[in-house]
Design a protein around this motif. Structure first.
Motif, PDB file in Angstrom:
ATOM      1  N   VAL A 297       0.863  -1.188   0.000  1.00 49.71           N
ATOM      2  CA  VAL A 297       0.000   0.000   0.000  1.00 49.71           C
ATOM      3  C   VAL A 297       0.898   1.237   0.000  1.00 49.71           C
ATOM      4  N   PRO A 298       0.409   2.385  -0.468  1.00 54.89           N
ATOM      5  CA  PRO A 298       1.234   3.596  -0.417  1.00 54.89           C
ATOM      6  C   PRO A 298       1.591   3.960   1.020  1.00 54.89           C
ATOM      7  N   LEU A 299       2.873   4.276   1.239  1.00 49.13           N
ATOM      8  CA  LEU A 299       3.357   4.622   2.571  1.00 49.13           C
ATOM      9  C   LEU A 299       4.101   5.958   2.533  1.00 49.13           C
ATOM     10  N   PRO A 300       4.143   6.664   3.670  1.00 42.52           N
ATOM     11  CA  PRO A 300       4.913   7.914   3.727  1.00 42.52           C
ATOM     12  C   PRO A 300       6.396   7.647   3.479  1.00 42.52           C
ATOM     13  N   PHE A 301       7.054   8.623   2.864  1.00 39.93           N
ATOM     14  CA  PHE A 301       8.482   8.529   2.558  1.00 39.93           C
ATOM     15  C   PHE A 301       9.149   9.849   2.925  1.00 39.93           C
ATOM     16  N   GLN A 302      10.304   9.764   3.580  1.00 38.22           N
ATOM     17  CA  GLN A 302      11.030  10.979   3.941  1.00 38.22           C
ATOM     18  C   GLN A 302      12.515  10.806   3.645  1.00 38.22           C
ATOM     19  N   MET A 303      13.173  11.952   3.399  1.00 37.34           N
ATOM     20  CA  MET A 303      14.624  11.975   3.218  1.00 37.34           C
ATOM     21  C   MET A 303      15.179  13.178   3.960  1.00 37.34           C
ATOM     22  N   ASP A 304      16.172  12.930   4.813  1.00 41.65           N
ATOM     23  CA  ASP A 304      16.798  13.997   5.599  1.00 41.65           C
ATOM     24  C   ASP A 304      15.770  14.846   6.339  1.00 41.65           C
ATOM     25  N   GLY A 305      14.713  14.194   6.822  1.00 41.93           N
ATOM     26  CA  GLY A 305      13.705  14.900   7.598  1.00 41.93           C
ATOM     27  C   GLY A 305      12.714  15.695   6.779  1.00 41.93           C
ATOM     28  N   ASP A 306      12.664  15.458   5.461  1.00 46.55           N
ATOM     29  CA  ASP A 306      11.743  16.171   4.575  1.00 46.55           C
ATOM     30  C   ASP A 306      10.716  15.168   4.037  1.00 46.55           C
ATOM     31  N   HIS A 307       9.442  15.382   4.385  1.00 44.83           N
ATOM     32  CA  HIS A 307       8.386  14.466   3.967  1.00 44.83           C
ATOM     33  C   HIS A 307       8.117  14.646   2.477  1.00 44.83           C
ATOM     34  N   LEU A 308       8.160  13.529   1.725  1.00 44.33           N
ATOM     35  CA  LEU A 308       8.045  13.598   0.271  1.00 44.33           C
ATOM     36  C   LEU A 308       6.779  12.931  -0.258  1.00 44.33           C
ATOM     37  N   GLY A 309       5.799  12.715   0.606  1.00 41.66           N
ATOM     38  CA  GLY A 309       4.545  12.147   0.157  1.00 41.66           C
ATOM     39  C   GLY A 309       4.520  10.636   0.278  1.00 41.66           C
ATOM     40  N   LEU A 310       3.604  10.002  -0.467  1.00 46.43           N
ATOM     41  CA  LEU A 310       3.400   8.558  -0.391  1.00 46.43           C
ATOM     42  C   LEU A 310       4.085   7.865  -1.564  1.00 46.43           C
ATOM     43  N   ARG A 311       4.669   6.699  -1.278  1.00 46.80           N
ATOM     44  CA  ARG A 311       5.319   5.889  -2.315  1.00 46.80           C
ATOM     45  C   ARG A 311       4.935   4.430  -2.120  1.00 46.80           C
ATOM     46  N   THR A 312       5.037   3.661  -3.196  1.00 44.94           N
ATOM     47  CA  THR A 312       4.857   2.214  -3.107  1.00 44.94           C
ATOM     48  C   THR A 312       6.162   1.468  -3.356  1.00 44.94           C
ATOM     49  N   SER A 313       7.154   2.138  -3.935  1.00 45.97           N
ATOM     50  CA  SER A 313       8.426   1.472  -4.202  1.00 45.97           C
ATOM     51  C   SER A 313       9.527   2.512  -4.363  1.00 45.97           C
ATOM     52  N   VAL A 314      10.657   2.263  -3.702  1.00 43.52           N
ATOM     53  CA  VAL A 314      11.810   3.162  -3.787  1.00 43.52           C
ATOM     54  C   VAL A 314      13.067   2.318  -3.949  1.00 43.52           C
ATOM     55  N   THR A 315      13.917   2.690  -4.891  1.00 43.17           N
ATOM     56  CA  THR A 315      15.196   2.013  -5.097  1.00 43.17           C
ATOM     57  C   THR A 315      16.321   2.902  -4.584  1.00 43.17           C
ATOM     58  N   PHE A 316      17.203   2.306  -3.781  1.00 43.73           N
ATOM     59  CA  PHE A 316      18.274   3.044  -3.119  1.00 43.73           C
ATOM     60  C   PHE A 316      19.639   2.626  -3.659  1.00 43.73           C
ATOM     61  N   THR A 317      20.531   3.616  -3.747  1.00 42.33           N
ATOM     62  CA  THR A 317      21.916   3.368  -4.136  1.00 42.33           C
ATOM     63  C   THR A 317      22.833   4.091  -3.168  1.00 42.33           C
ATOM     64  N   GLY A 318      23.811   3.387  -2.639  1.00 43.23           N
ATOM     65  CA  GLY A 318      24.835   4.012  -1.819  1.00 43.23           C
ATOM     66  C   GLY A 318      26.023   4.374  -2.691  1.00 43.23           C
ATOM     67  N   VAL A 319      26.362   5.663  -2.748  1.00 43.08           N
ATOM     68  CA  VAL A 319      27.424   6.147  -3.633  1.00 43.08           C
ATOM     69  C   VAL A 319      28.594   6.621  -2.778  1.00 43.08           C
ATOM     70  N   ARG A 320      29.688   5.900  -2.836  1.00 41.74           N
ATOM     71  CA  ARG A 320      30.878   6.290  -2.089  1.00 41.74           C
ATOM     72  C   ARG A 320      31.573   7.461  -2.770  1.00 41.74           C
ATOM     73  N   ARG A 321      32.226   8.297  -1.985  1.00 44.23           N
ATOM     74  CA  ARG A 321      33.041   9.414  -2.484  1.00 44.23           C
ATOM     75  C   ARG A 321      32.244  10.253  -3.496  1.00 44.23           C
ATOM     76  N   ALA A 322      31.150  10.817  -3.001  1.00 44.34           N
ATOM     77  CA  ALA A 322      30.265  11.588  -3.875  1.00 44.34           C
ATOM     78  C   ALA A 322      30.503  13.098  -3.794  1.00 44.34           C
ATOM     79  N   LEU A 323      30.992  13.599  -2.649  1.00 43.42           N
ATOM     80  CA  LEU A 323      31.035  15.043  -2.437  1.00 43.42           C
ATOM     81  C   LEU A 323      32.140  15.409  -1.467  1.00 43.42           C
ATOM     82  N   ARG A 324      32.847  16.505  -1.762  1.00 44.24           N
ATOM     83  CA  ARG A 324      33.871  17.023  -0.852  1.00 44.24           C
ATOM     84  C   ARG A 324      33.235  18.008   0.133  1.00 44.24           C
ATOM     85  N   VAL A 325      33.588  17.840   1.400  1.00 42.47           N
ATOM     86  CA  VAL A 325      33.010  18.659   2.467  1.00 42.47           C
ATOM     87  C   VAL A 325      34.147  19.261   3.302  1.00 42.47           C
TER      88      VAL A 325
END
Length: 327
Positions: A297-325
């Motif tokens: 069923v559609p469920l709430p989805f958030q990223m970094d504390g920001d609610h992005l609405g309802l989703r039924t499927s999300v694909t995740f990728t972990g990207v090493r060495r993406a950004l200099r800080v």
């Protein structure tokens, strides 16, 4: 060094006078341009323009985790390229500031500015990994644009809490830890899927093994670093091994009964960098590069504390060495 300071004027813990003092301090060491955000997504647009212009060496985000997330998505709008893209620096101005604190920065605005200036003078920086979430091909969410996250994402229960908090803030409530605790209780009481989870975790198989599928999960938290969040000054570690130097960690629960919630909330509140929640209803995975979460069923989805609405499927990728800080 040419720098863009992206300021969220609605940041929880900064006043106009504080921002003026910080701007003056940064301008003493940088060739500084200052831009205030005027709408949701403006920080992303400003950072993207700075990256595409090719003349900016550093983008400084002054605000909370939401502002930082937007800046990161602007910096990486054309994909990760840490060698050529501007560096990121953060001055925490939100209520929790998980990303900045996970980097080891002081939670005080003035102290963090001093630490940033010291790091710039010393040339101190690190290249971190990030998480990327996108709609899953072949599902009704396949057209959802991909988006980067810096420290966490959530599917189900915790995202529902984030959505409730955002609703309260829109009604004029201040973002406090007490507000979050109240919304956790309300989300639990109204949770329709707490007895039998509707989330499935799917990991692709490698060259020697079949894909892994775990069904009937009630909530899923994805961590790019540890801690996952803070309750006041207490860090919370659902995935203690998560790190900016690895891919993504997943913590999930298969049951949200009152007894199970009491047990795992207690474990979360007493979690440490050495030990997180554990038990027969807890699932933990470390350093995952690719996986997908599906829901019946559609469920709430958030990223970094920001609610992005309802989703039924999300694909995740972990990207090493993406950004200099700068740290």
């Amino acid at each position: 060094m040419r720098a863009l300071l992206v300021v969220n004027p609605a940041a929880t813990t900064t006043s106009v006078r504080t921002r003026e003092v910080l701007t003056h301090a940064l301008a003493s060491d940088l060739k500084l341009e200052v831009a205030e955000t005027q709408y949701r997504g403006h920080a992303r647009d400003l950072a993207r323009q700075a990256t595409e212009g090719g003349e900016t060496d550093l983008v400084v985000a002054l605000g909370g985790d939401g502002t930082v997330n937007e800046v990161v998505n602007g910096l990486l709008a054309s994909g990760p390229d840490p060698e050529s893209h501007p560096r990121l620096a953060v001055v925490p101005g939100g209520s929790t500031n998980v990303f900045a604190r996970a980097l080891g920065l002081p939670n005080d605005v003035v102290e963090a500015t001093g630490a940033l200036l010291d790091a710039l003078r010393d040339g101190s920086e690190r290249t971190i990994g990030l998480g990327l979430a996108a709609g899953t091909p072949g599902t009704e969410d396949e057209g959802v644009p991909e988006r980067w996250f810096t420290f966490c994402a959530g599917f189900g229960f915790d995202a529902g809490v984030v959505g409730r908090v955002e609703q309260q803030r829109e009604r004029g409530k201040r973002s406090t830890h007490a507000l979050y605790v109240r919304q956790v209780v309300r989300q639990f009481l109204g949770e329709a899927n707490r007895r039998r989870g509707v989330i499935t975790l799917e990991r692709p198989g490698d060259t020697e093994g079949a894909a892994e599928i775990v069904e009937n999960l009630a909530l899923a938290i994805i961590c790019n670093t540890a801690p996952w969040s803070y309750l006041g000054n207490r860090p919370i570690y659902p995935a203690p091994d998560a790190s900016f130097d690895t891919a993504l960690d997943v913590f999930a629960l298969s049951k949200l009964s009152p007894a199970a919630v009491t047990r795992y909330v207690t474990q979360l509140l007493t979690s440490t960098p050495e030990r997180g929640p554990h038990g027969k209803h807890a699932l933990s995975h470390h350093d995952l590069t690719n996986f997908t979460l599906h829901s019946q069923v559609p469920l709430p989805f958030q990223m970094d504390g920001d609610h992005l609405g309802l989703r039924t499927s999300v694909t995740f990728t972990g990207v090493r060495r993406a950004l200099r800080v700068i740290v």
